[in-house]
Design an enzyme around this catalytic site. Structure first.
Site, short mmCIF file in Angstrom:
data_model
loop_
_atom_site.label_atom_id
_atom_site.label_comp_id
_atom_site.label_asym_id
_atom_site.label_seq_id
_atom_site.Cartn_x
_atom_site.Cartn_y
_atom_site.Cartn_z
N GLU A 121 -11.31 0.72 -3.91
CA GLU A 121 -10.66 1.16 -2.67
C GLU A 121 -9.45 2.02 -3.01
O GLU A 121 -9.24 2.40 -4.15
CB GLU A 121 -10.24 -0.07 -1.84
CG GLU A 121 -9.33 -1.02 -2.58
CD GLU A 121 -9.06 -2.31 -1.83
OE1 GLU A 121 -9.32 -2.39 -0.63
OE2 GLU A 121 -8.57 -3.27 -2.48
N ASP A 154 0.81 -1.22 0.00
CA ASP A 154 0.00 0.00 0.00
C ASP A 154 0.85 1.27 0.00
O ASP A 154 0.65 2.17 0.81
CB ASP A 154 -0.94 0.02 1.22
CG ASP A 154 -1.71 -1.27 1.41
OD1 ASP A 154 -2.08 -1.88 0.39
OD2 ASP A 154 -1.92 -1.67 2.56
#
Length: 536
Positions: A187, A15
């Site tokens: 997302e 991420d």
């Protein structure tokens, strides 16, 4: 021109959120239940990276006691504006089943090394929050919204709300600005402004092998957003031949020379197994803007590239990390982590015995509360780790040793313990999906040993433990074990015929002590070695 070799951040570093401040580049990555929270790496050339800090370094920043496996810090977003670093993160308390308890916070600092402010609570509506600094000085938070209702899309879209710096809170209306594309599982939103457009970058397809980066744009920050007609702009989906799988979750940065690069998440599965014991890693791609204003991979197509052209600056290398830690410093090596709570003198000390790390036994590997485990990431498919322990257990409930750990339900553990017949002894405990075999091949008596040397070698999918009385003559203990036990995919849960992604971290190697009797028996570790071999 120099070449970047992907992944740039090997091992569990998912991420990524990248920024540039003058000539310095910083990438923040998720740490989940591992403490301290958020890893920040630094680079000047996009080739060489160095771990420099963990912003969430105290209980006031992050209290994860009791957090579930792969809960904790999800998808930090690092940004910089007007001399201040902003770090947004989610503390996930629960992510099993229909509900997700996701609390979003902001910390700030004037220096990347800190000190970082106490957290400002933002919201709990979903995860992957990101802060956008608009040209007019206003600041906007975006995050995905989680919808727990049946017969609804649980990834319910991207929410937008303004953040007020003076009031230190979110203000004004909340608007759902993007419901995603047919890829689904929308997302990881990040907003950017270029020319007359606001660009919304998201991750879709889920964070496994269907992962992707998608783009949309609008002339107003709250939409409506039009989708890139060539979406996804990056993906490994259906391309099993690629070295870099799971490509998605992107973050953009503009260089000093006006070039564009995107960091993103990848995974490198074990050969022929499609299980990632290194976890999800960070890669980078050079990008460019098309004539019609869409972001494209410079190499063409949407495949993640292993080799990427770097920026035109001199190479900047960092001093290599030392492979052996003799525990002579006042603090632990920056690469060491604990689970859910900070390392304190109460359970781990570098002071009580000079040149040793003393660890007091607490709860079992299955605990979400007080484990006595200090470990570091596995960052290569071929590694060796070694330590030596002095430990005098008096009951089978006391254990200390060398662990290859994924989470509370998946690990391999070479440990010293006590048996009523053998006295002090050594053996292996292995756990897969919460079911454990112990002892594998029985326990071996080491009754007269003051210290026991422990070693593990990992060669891709093969794990072998060793033990020694003198650190020179090594004996194998147990059979060759399966490294894929310690992988994202092995940690996933199958329920009602569906595979639920629940493993988001990666393999760790370290030292652990348990005392299930409550006596807090300690073990002394004299050193820890972590070495990587060249990939074959």
């Amino acid at each position: 021109m120099n070449t970047i070799k992907n992944p740039i951040l090997k091992g569990f570093n998912p991420d990524p959120s990248i920024i540039r401040v003058e000539d310095d580049y910083y990438v923040a990555t998720s740490t989940f239940e591992w403490f301290p929270g958020v890893q920040i790496h630094h680079s000047k050339d996009l080739i060489h990276w160095n771990l420099i800090t963990h912003p969430l370094s105290s209980i006031k920043h992050l209290n994860m006691l009791g957090n579930v496996d792969s809960g904790g810090v999800w998808a930090p977003c690092l940004s910089y504006s007007d001399g201040t670093f902003y770090l947004i993160f989610t503390d996930v308390k629960n992510h099993y089943g229909a509900f997700k308890d996701t609390h979003n916070y902001l910390v700030t600092a004037s220096d990347i090394q800190g000190p970082w402010s106490e957290p400002i609570y933002l919201n709990s509506s979903g995860f992957d929050p990101s802060l956008f600094h608009d040209e007019d000085g206003r600041k906007w938070l975006v995050n995905m919204v989680w919808d727990h209702r049946k017969n609804k899309n649980s990834f319910g879209g991207i929410l937008l709300q303004e953040y007020d710096v003076q009031k230190q809170k979110l203000v004004g209306p909340i608007k759902n600005i993007f419901k995603g594309t047919e890829l689904g599982l929308t997302e990881a939103p990040h907003l950017y402004k270029k020319g007359s457009y606001y660009y919304l970058m998201t991750a879709e397809g889920g964070t496994r092998y269907d992962h992707a980066v998608t783009m949309a744009r609008a002339t107003s920050i709250d939409g409506p957003y039009e989708v890139d007609p060539q979406n996804p702009m990056l993906t490994s989906k259906g391309k099993d031949h690629l070295t870099l799988q799971k490509a998605g979750h992107g973050s953009l940065v503009e260089t000093q020379g006006g070039e564009w690069y995107m960091t993103h998440l990848v995974g490198r599965p074990l050969p022929n197994i499609k299980k990632c014991n290194l976890g999800r890693e960070t890669a980078i791609q050079k990008c460019e803007w098309s004539e019609d204003g869409w972001l494209r991979i410079s190499a063409g197509g949407n495949d993640p590239q292993v080799e990427v052209e770097s920026i035109d600056v001199p190479e900047f290398q960092f001093e290599p990390a030392k492979t052996k830690d003799d525990f002579t410093d006042e603090t632990l090596n920056i690469h060491f982590n604990s689970l859910r709570t900070p390392v304190t003198e109460e359970w781990a000390s570098l002071k009580e015995r000079e040149g040793f790390l003393r660890i007091y036994g607490r709860e079992s590997f299955h605990s979400n509360f007080q484990q006595s485990l200090i470990a570091r990431r596995q960052q290569s498919f071929q590694v060796m780790a070694e330590t030596v322990v002095e430990f005098e257990p008096t009951t089978f409930q006391q254990m200390a040793g060398l662990v290859y750990y994924y989470n509370t339900k998946n690990y391999h553990y070479l440990h010293v313990s006590h048996d009523e017949d053998l006295g002090k002894c050594i053996g292996i405990m292995s756990n897969s999906k919460g079911y454990y075999d112990e002892p594998i091949d029985g326990m071996i008596s080491i009754e007269d040993w003051q210290r026991c040397y422990l070693k593990i070698t990992i060669q891709y999918e093969e794990v072998q433990f060793y033990y020694s009385k003198d650190g020179e003559h090594w004996l194998k203990v147990g059979p060759t074990l399966d490294a894929s036990y310690v992988s994202d995919e092995n940690a996933d849960i199958v329920a009602d015929g569906a595979n639920l992604d629940q493993g988001f971290t990666g393999g760790f190697l370290g030292m652990a002590v348990q005392d299930l009797s409550g006596q807090k028996r300690y073990a002394d570790f004299d050193y820890f070695i972590y070495e990587e071999e060249e990939s074959r």
